[in-house]
Scaffold this active site. Structure first.
Site, PDB file in Angstrom:
ATOM      1  N   LEU A   1       6.566   2.782 -10.643  1.00  0.00           N
ATOM      2  CA  LEU A   1       5.314   3.483 -10.957  1.00  0.00           C
ATOM      3  C   LEU A   1       5.501   4.997 -11.043  1.00  0.00           C
ATOM      4  O   LEU A   1       6.094   5.614 -10.171  1.00  0.00           O
ATOM      5  CB  LEU A   1       4.297   3.163  -9.859  1.00  0.00           C
ATOM      6  CG  LEU A   1       2.933   3.843  -9.943  1.00  0.00           C
ATOM      7  CD1 LEU A   1       2.172   3.374 -11.168  1.00  0.00           C
ATOM      8  CD2 LEU A   1       2.123   3.571  -8.680  1.00  0.00           C
TER       9      LEU A   1
ATOM     10  N   GLU B   1      -0.545   8.141 -12.069  1.00  0.00           N
ATOM     11  CA  GLU B   1      -1.583   8.733 -12.903  1.00  0.00           C
ATOM     12  C   GLU B   1      -1.866  10.162 -12.450  1.00  0.00           C
ATOM     13  O   GLU B   1      -2.395  10.974 -13.209  1.00  0.00           O
ATOM     14  CB  GLU B   1      -2.848   7.874 -12.755  1.00  0.00           C
ATOM     15  CG  GLU B   1      -3.975   8.220 -13.672  1.00  0.00           C
ATOM     16  CD  GLU B   1      -5.000   7.091 -13.738  1.00  0.00           C
ATOM     17  OE1 GLU B   1      -4.601   5.916 -13.792  1.00  0.00           O
ATOM     18  OE2 GLU B   1      -6.199   7.388 -13.720  1.00  0.00           O
TER      19      GLU B   1
ATOM     20  N   ARG C   1     -10.012  -1.669 -13.657  1.00  0.00           N
ATOM     21  CA  ARG C   1     -10.171  -0.832 -12.476  1.00  0.00           C
ATOM     22  C   ARG C   1      -9.830   0.618 -12.800  1.00  0.00           C
ATOM     23  O   ARG C   1      -8.869   0.885 -13.519  1.00  0.00           O
ATOM     24  CB  ARG C   1      -9.239  -1.321 -11.372  1.00  0.00           C
ATOM     25  CG  ARG C   1      -9.250  -0.479 -10.124  1.00  0.00           C
ATOM     26  CD  ARG C   1      -8.327  -1.040  -9.063  1.00  0.00           C
ATOM     27  NE  ARG C   1      -6.921  -0.879  -9.368  1.00  0.00           N
ATOM     28  CZ  ARG C   1      -6.202   0.217  -9.064  1.00  0.00           C
ATOM     29  NH1 ARG C   1      -6.782   1.253  -8.472  1.00  0.00           N
ATOM     30  NH2 ARG C   1      -4.921   0.276  -9.366  1.00  0.00           N
TER      31      ARG C   1
ATOM     32  N   PHE D   1      -8.676  12.052 -12.136  1.00  0.00           N
ATOM     33  CA  PHE D   1      -8.036  10.766 -12.361  1.00  0.00           C
ATOM     34  C   PHE D   1      -8.657  10.111 -13.588  1.00  0.00           C
ATOM     35  O   PHE D   1      -9.774  10.466 -13.994  1.00  0.00           O
ATOM     36  CB  PHE D   1      -8.175   9.873 -11.121  1.00  0.00           C
ATOM     37  CG  PHE D   1      -6.851   9.448 -10.547  1.00  0.00           C
ATOM     38  CD1 PHE D   1      -5.958  10.393 -10.066  1.00  0.00           C
ATOM     39  CD2 PHE D   1      -6.487   8.106 -10.490  1.00  0.00           C
ATOM     40  CE1 PHE D   1      -4.728  10.006  -9.545  1.00  0.00           C
ATOM     41  CE2 PHE D   1      -5.260   7.709  -9.969  1.00  0.00           C
ATOM     42  CZ  PHE D   1      -4.380   8.652  -9.500  1.00  0.00           C
TER      43      PHE D   1
ATOM     44  N   GLN E   1      -4.295  -5.567 -14.694  1.00  0.00           N
ATOM     45  CA  GLN E   1      -4.138  -4.177 -15.124  1.00  0.00           C
ATOM     46  C   GLN E   1      -2.693  -3.845 -15.475  1.00  0.00           C
ATOM     47  O   GLN E   1      -1.787  -4.058 -14.669  1.00  0.00           O
ATOM     48  CB  GLN E   1      -4.611  -3.234 -14.023  1.00  0.00           C
ATOM     49  CG  GLN E   1      -4.490  -1.770 -14.431  1.00  0.00           C
ATOM     50  CD  GLN E   1      -5.399  -0.884 -13.599  1.00  0.00           C
ATOM     51  OE1 GLN E   1      -5.109  -0.595 -12.449  1.00  0.00           O
ATOM     52  NE2 GLN E   1      -6.511  -0.480 -14.182  1.00  0.00           N
TER      53      GLN E   1
ATOM     54  N   HIS F   1       0.382  -3.985 -13.066  1.00  0.00           N
ATOM     55  CA  HIS F   1       0.218  -3.124 -11.907  1.00  0.00           C
ATOM     56  C   HIS F   1      -0.749  -3.694 -10.882  1.00  0.00           C
ATOM     57  O   HIS F   1      -0.512  -3.590  -9.692  1.00  0.00           O
ATOM     58  CB  HIS F   1      -0.300  -1.771 -12.387  1.00  0.00           C
ATOM     59  CG  HIS F   1      -0.510  -0.759 -11.300  1.00  0.00           C
ATOM     60  ND1 HIS F   1       0.486  -0.400 -10.421  1.00  0.00           N
ATOM     61  CD2 HIS F   1      -1.593  -0.023 -10.952  1.00  0.00           C
ATOM     62  CE1 HIS F   1       0.023   0.513  -9.573  1.00  0.00           C
ATOM     63  NE2 HIS F   1      -1.234   0.744  -9.858  1.00  0.00           N
TER      64      HIS F   1
ATOM     65  N   THR G   1       0.849  -1.196   0.000  1.00  0.00           N
ATOM     66  CA  THR G   1       0.000   0.000   0.000  1.00  0.00           C
ATOM     67  C   THR G   1       0.883   1.244   0.000  1.00  0.00           C
ATOM     68  O   THR G   1       0.528   2.282  -0.560  1.00  0.00           O
ATOM     69  CB  THR G   1      -0.905   0.004   1.256  1.00  0.00           C
ATOM     70  OG1 THR G   1      -1.645  -1.210   1.296  1.00  0.00           O
ATOM     71  CG2 THR G   1      -1.844   1.186   1.251  1.00  0.00           C
TER      72      THR G   1
ATOM     73  N   HIS H   1      -0.450  -0.741 -15.949  1.00  0.00           N
ATOM     74  CA  HIS H   1      -0.433   0.708 -15.721  1.00  0.00           C
ATOM     75  C   HIS H   1       0.335   1.353 -16.866  1.00  0.00           C
ATOM     76  O   HIS H   1       1.462   0.928 -17.156  1.00  0.00           O
ATOM     77  CB  HIS H   1       0.233   1.029 -14.384  1.00  0.00           C
ATOM     78  CG  HIS H   1       0.005   2.428 -13.920  1.00  0.00           C
ATOM     79  ND1 HIS H   1       0.556   3.510 -14.557  1.00  0.00           N
ATOM     80  CD2 HIS H   1      -0.747   2.928 -12.899  1.00  0.00           C
ATOM     81  CE1 HIS H   1       0.166   4.619 -13.943  1.00  0.00           C
ATOM     82  NE2 HIS H   1      -0.635   4.288 -12.936  1.00  0.00           N
TER      83      HIS H   1
ATOM     84  N   ARG I   1      -7.022   3.290 -17.808  1.00  0.00           N
ATOM     85  CA  ARG I   1      -5.702   2.667 -17.949  1.00  0.00           C
ATOM     86  C   ARG I   1      -5.646   1.627 -19.053  1.00  0.00           C
ATOM     87  O   ARG I   1      -4.639   1.497 -19.744  1.00  0.00           O
ATOM     88  CB  ARG I   1      -5.284   2.043 -16.615  1.00  0.00           C
ATOM     89  CG  ARG I   1      -4.997   3.093 -15.584  1.00  0.00           C
ATOM     90  CD  ARG I   1      -4.665   2.494 -14.235  1.00  0.00           C
ATOM     91  NE  ARG I   1      -4.358   3.563 -13.294  1.00  0.00           N
ATOM     92  CZ  ARG I   1      -4.158   3.378 -11.997  1.00  0.00           C
ATOM     93  NH1 ARG I   1      -4.232   2.171 -11.482  1.00  0.00           N
ATOM     94  NH2 ARG I   1      -3.893   4.404 -11.211  1.00  0.00           N
TER      95      ARG I   1
END
Lengths: 252, 599, 121, 128
Positions: free
Chosen positions: B252, B255, B398, B126, B240, B363, B55, B242, B295
């Site tokens: 990463l 976004e 997602r 986003f 997913q 991702h 996280t 990214h 995405r």
């Protein structure tokens, strides 16, 4: 500084508690690219040369705080330290200083983790706000007051850099005291009085002699030395002014 | 030779609830229980110290409807459309209604949300969201959420932490999940934790791919554990990618950059997203347009640019350019300091001066342990939340910032549900059976240390797995390559028993743990590949090139469920999607043509 | 778990004296060393200004005493505080309490001596 | 069961170099102490009378004393610089809006004051 790729010798301090009384050094040769980190080298060794090498790592992007090691005697995040800067080597990797070594490059972190609750690192309110009342108000200026101390990733490099912690493991230490300051400086918090006993203690700010090395090695710009030494003045005020505050509820 | 005896010890403790995983979801669950049921004892078991959980690496933000012009219905629609109708709409409704409250709760616990001049938490745009509703703490939102949760959890002595305990099995008796068996990593001893209920919150499985944004710990342990005890994994084919990560490492690049107004350009400096149905080209950020597309579409557009030879070459493969220069140094320093640090450290680029080279990487695991809306799995007593779970809100794709909100909303839900279940359970009668199970499981795990030398190297097998996944189950897929990946994975899982370890010691033996992890990861990989091969349509992140290029609602507006029996390839079943109020329609982004670009 | 029973350190007393002495040492000492230790002895200071009478007149005045007392005594506190912590830095564990009394006792003695002499002037 | 290895601290105050830098800073205290003693004995000589004062001045004029004061001066300067460098960490945090005031600025401000005060003292002494 070489910018290309090549091979580099890495000396790793190994310790197996089931066999060894004290660590010994082993030499490995690993290839590197312009963007290979020390962590990449450790993973290369583990995957291809010696699977028994133990070390902690996780995010690879300098935010989880797992992969701190002594690299040529300086505490650094191994994911954020690049082999090219140490070419042609050799490069010496050890477990973080001042912590007991469990195995190879893995240290016992209890000296920090067990003390965490003493910092009261949570928002303390005299009266908790109801969820329905929405968020507290806090201006960007107020937020800026604890922006740097809230950036601590608990990587413990500062503990490995602090000789006072090395000599006295009871010392709360840089990251913990920075955490105290993080909450004390938060405009939403009202728990300063609850945190003062830790600040005021011998093992609190008063074990610090401002070596300043903690701030020098911090990979996140936290400046724990400042957080601690600013609180020396606070603690001194608290020491003398507590007599003036009788009945005001300011002191515990 | 040895200074210690090698006999594995097996300790045993009892708790009301065992939570596996100390990330955002696990901590949310733990705190919810401690607050609402202070009489219950909670064991928080994590293979890393909680603040190391992944996280911590989330950057951009967490969704929660906040402004007057926004509404829950809009968030619901964005999520369902973004997931291409493969979302459980009841779950989405439940979810969007609770996001805001969770953001406020975090604020009350001290989360340093970025603020507007009015003193209220700020929100940013986003991808795929029709308005700004993403709460953020600069570009270290996950870090601040995790540390806030972890530090808040320290208030509750009823939360007993088992840091650096690796869970390698579940204890199941009488058809109920009754605890876990774990290895105390530091000593190598075993520990059985019996409980009235178990919550799985172990995160995703991005490590099944070679190039991913995920931490080394994301090996799909929770998914593998559930799978081995007969619980199905749902919608695993939806992985997913990214669109903006660093080539090679997969680090990463949030976004949030695009939320703040960054551009994506190809080697000609052209903002190519307008060529993929995401236009018109706009200078200032416009929701659901250009760089604020979802995405899956952005990663797919990259693939096409790469096929057309319009990407930039980097030493680590093709990339496009993420341009932040026009945002100015001040805004970058205020809103995107971490990205700035990452770009400088890992690719030597100051984003205020030059574009960051980016490409898609794996991702997020959108599928997961199948749960109902209350986070309950098919195995009574076992709950799942966070990335390892599939509660059904993400569907086929997602939306960014829905996952941090998810782990708060459903982490809390899992905690409260599990607490209710545990309180109802009779505790007597099973201890002996569970102890026997724990002994048997511990003995099996210990066998790794007794295997003869000279076998396969663990890393070799792992590399073959990640390569097979990268090759066969990427952004675009076809039957031939997927079938070949499925075959490779079946072979690899046969070879698992031929691995031998260099490290036979017990103390902090991370090679041993990696071997057990690889078993879980391989099972998850097999489910992904088989579920993908069986879905003969294109939807969201699952895009096929072999004649199944279109969405097929008649056949496949259904969840896939993967189960695994020993010695057999995964079985894929399908189940209806819960569609309550938004019937399937066209998925439209940008202000221009609705026609989707298909190869 | 609790931090409420941690005993309060009395370090603030000596730390404040150390810090004040440190500021004096940092700001004034280099110039003072040049004046009293080098300039005056080699005769760079104006003739006659260092005569006994004149110096007594300067330092013996209430204002002079008010300047000289903190200057000298705080330098002692600054130095002895660092020397005491230096002993700890050198790894001396045994008898540290004894050294504490010795170090700060010396600073206190020097302070009293300074005050006494100033009183006599 | 667990046998952790605890690395001895050894002579950390000599090596690595950045810790030796700290040790040198702490070592300046010895010179501060020396200088304080010299000042105190001067004060005592002053109180004892003109003769004692004269012999005190004579002792100070001895080349050994001048050499010692040279050493004290070097130590004092080192102490001053290190003191100003850590000053930003010891005082309350200052902000301009949402940006923290750079520590270097605070250090520079201290140095400016130091230079002014030093020059003033030297001029005063020279003129006195």
């Amino acid at each position: 500084m070489s910018d290309g790729s090549g091979q580099i010798d890495i000396l790793i301090s190994r310790y197996d508690p089931e066999r060894d009384d004290q660590p010994h050094t082993e030499r490995f040769t690993v290839p590197y690219q312009h963007d290979s980190s020390v962590l990449d080298a450790l993973l290369y060794i583990k995957d291809r040369i010696d699977g028994s090498l133990s070390f902690r790592w996780s995010c690879r992007m300098a935010i989880c705080g797992s992969c701190g090691k002594m690299i040529n005697g300086v505490p650094r995040l191994s994911c954020k330290t690049f082999l090219r800067d140490y070419a042609p080597g050799p490069l010496h990797i050890e477990a973080l200083h001042h912590f007991p070594v469990i195995k190879d490059l893995v240290v016992e972190q209890a000296g920090f983790l067990d003390k965490l609750p003493e910092a009261r690192p949570w928002l303390i309110r005299e009266q908790e706000q109801a969820l329905a009342d929405g968020p507290h108000r806090q201006s960007p200026r107020q937020r800026a007051r604890f922006a740097s101390t809230s950036a601590c990733i608990n990587c413990l490099l500062c503990y490995a850099a602090c000789p006072q912690y090395g000599m006295k493991p009871d010392f709360a230490g840089p990251a913990l005291l920075a955490l105290v300051e993080r909450y004390n400086a938060d405009s939403r918090d009202q728990g300063r009085a609850e945190r003062m006993p830790l600040i005021n203690a011998e093992d609190g700010v008063w074990s610090c002699t401002l070596v300043g090395n903690c701030s020098a090695v911090c990979p996140k710009g936290v400046d724990p030395a400042a957080a601690i030494n600013r609180n020396k003045l606070e603690s001194a005020k608290d020491y003398f002014l507590r007599f003036l505050k009788i009945g005001s509820g300011g002191a515990e | 030779m040895s200074r210690f005896d090698h006999k594995p010890r097996l300790e045993s403790t009892r708790h009301d609830i065992v939570i596996v995983g100390g990330g955002g979801a696990g901590l949310s669950a733990a705190i919810a229980i401690a607050e609402q049921h202070p009489q219950l004892s909670i064991a928080l078991v994590s293979k890393v110290v909680p603040m190391r959980s992944h996280t911590v690496a989330a950057e951009g933000g967490a969704a929660g409807v906040v402004s007057a012009s926004d509404g829950l219905d809009l968030h619901f629609r964005d999520t369902v459309v973004g997931g291409e109708w493969l979302c459980d709409q009841a779950a989405v409704d439940y979810f969007v209604a609770r996001c805001h409250e969770e953001m406020v709760r975090l604020e009350h616990w001290g989360c340093p949300w970025s603020r507007g001049e009015d003193g209220y938490p700020a929100v940013r745009n986003f991808g795929g969201m029709s308005t700004a509703r993403t709460w953020f703490a600069a570009d270290k939102t996950g870090f601040h959420i995790l540390h806030t949760l972890f530090q808040t959890s320290l208030r509750f002595p009823r939360i007993q932490r088992f840091d650096e305990y690796f869970v390698h099995d579940l204890l199941v008796d009488d058809g109920c999940c009754r605890g876990v068996v774990a290895i105390d990593i530091a000593s190598g001893d075993f520990h059985a934790l019996q409980a009235g209920a178990v919550i799985m919150a172990t995160g995703g499985a991005g490590r099944v791919y070679r190039q991913n944004t995920n931490a080394g710990i994301l090996t799909g342990d929770g998914l593998g554990l559930a799978l081995r005890h007969g619980v199905a994994l749902r919608d695993m084919e939806f992985v997913q990618f990214h669109p903006t990560t660093l080539p090679g490492s997969g680090v990463l690049i949030t976004e949030g950059c695009r939320g703040e107004g960054a551009y994506l350009t190809n080697r000609h400096g052209h903002r190519y997203l307008q060529d993929y149905g995401l236009g018109p080209e706009v200078r200032e950020p416009v929701p659901k347009t250009m760089e604020l597309g979802p995405r899956d579409r952005l990663s797919q557009a990259f693939w096409h640019e790469q096929q057309a030879g319009r990407t930039v070459d980097t030493p680590n493969g093709p990339a496009v350019q993420l341009e932040l220069m026009h945002l100015g140094r001040r805004k970058i320093a205020e809103r995107l300091p971490f990205i700035s640090e990452l770009a400088k450290t890992f690719v030597g680029v100051d984003p205020a001066c030059a574009p960051i080279p980016v490409c898609p990487s794996v991702h997020y695991t959108m599928g997961g342990i199948a749960t109902d809306i209350t986070t309950a799995t098919a195995l009574p007593g076992l709950y799942a939340c966070g990335e390892c779970a599939s509660v059904g809100i993400h569907g086929a794709n997602r939306l960014g910032s829905n996952s941090l909100a998810e782990l708060l909303v459903f982490g809390r839900e899992a905690g409260l549900q599990a607490a209710g279940f545990a309180a109802d359970q009779a505790r007597q009668g099973t201890a002996a059976a569970l102890a026997a199970q724990a002994r048997e499981s511990a003995a099996r795990a210990a066998q790794w240390l007794a295997r003869p030398a000279g076998g396969l190297r663990l890393a070799e097998l792992r590399e073959q797995m990640t390569t097979a996944m990268q090759d066969g189950v990427g952004i675009y897929r076809d039957a031939e390559r997927m079938a070949s990946t499925c075959e490779s994975l079946e072979n690899l899982s046969q070879l698992l028993d031929s691995i031998s370890l260099d490290d036979r010691s017990r103390c902090f033996n991370t090679e041993w743990l990696s071997a057990i992890e690889l078993g879980f990861t391989l099972d998850v990989a097999r489910c992904i590949a088989h579920a993908a091969l069986n879905r003969r349509e294109s939807r969201g992140s699952h895009q096929r090139l072999d004649g199944y290029n279109q969405r097929d609602d008649d056949q496949f507006l259904r969840h896939s469920l993967a189960t695994l029996a020993p010695g057999q390839p995964p079985q894929i079943h399908y189940r209806a999607v819960n569609i309550t109020r938004l019937p399937p329609g066209e998925r439209r982004y940008g202000g221009g043509s609705a026609t989707e670009h298909k190869p | 778990m609790s931090n409420q029973n941690k005993p309060r350190s009395h370090e603030p007393i000596v730390w404040l004296l150390f810090a004040a002495g440190g500021m004096i040492a940092a700001m004034l000492m280099p110039a003072l060393v040049v004046i009293t230790g080098i300039g005056a002895p080699v005769g760079l200071i104006a003739d006659g200004s260092l005569d006994h009478e004149r110096v007594i007149g300067m330092l013996g005045s209430p204002a002079g005493k008010l300047l000289v007392f903190p200057l000298i005594s705080l330098l002692f506190w600054h130095a002895m505080h660092r020397i005491f912590h230096g002993l700890h830095d050198l790894g001396i564990q045994a008898g540290l309490g004894y050294y504490r009394v010795l170090c700060y006792g010396f600073a206190l003695l020097a302070t009293l001596l300074t005050a006494g002499i100033l009183f006599l002037i | 069961m667990k046998a952790h290895y605890q690395r001895p601290m050894g002579r950390w105050y000599l090596r690595p170099f950045y810790l030796f830098v700290y040790t040198l800073r702490e070592l300046t205290a010895v010179f501060v102490l020396l200088y304080a003693l010299i000042l105190l004995s001067g004060l005592a000589a002053l109180a004892a009378g003109p003769e004692a004062w004269a012999s005190y001045r004579q002792a100070l004029a001895h080349p050994l004393s001048i050499g010692l004061h040279g050493l004290i001066l070097v130590a004092a300067l080192y102490n001053s610089i290190t003191w100003f460098m850590v000053a930003p960490k010891a005082m309350p945090a200052l902000f301009i809006g949402t940006r923290p005031l750079p520590g270097l600025l605070i250090t520079l401000a201290h140095i400016v004051v130091f230079v002014i005060v030093s020059v003033a003292l030297l001029v005063l002494a020279g003129a006195g």
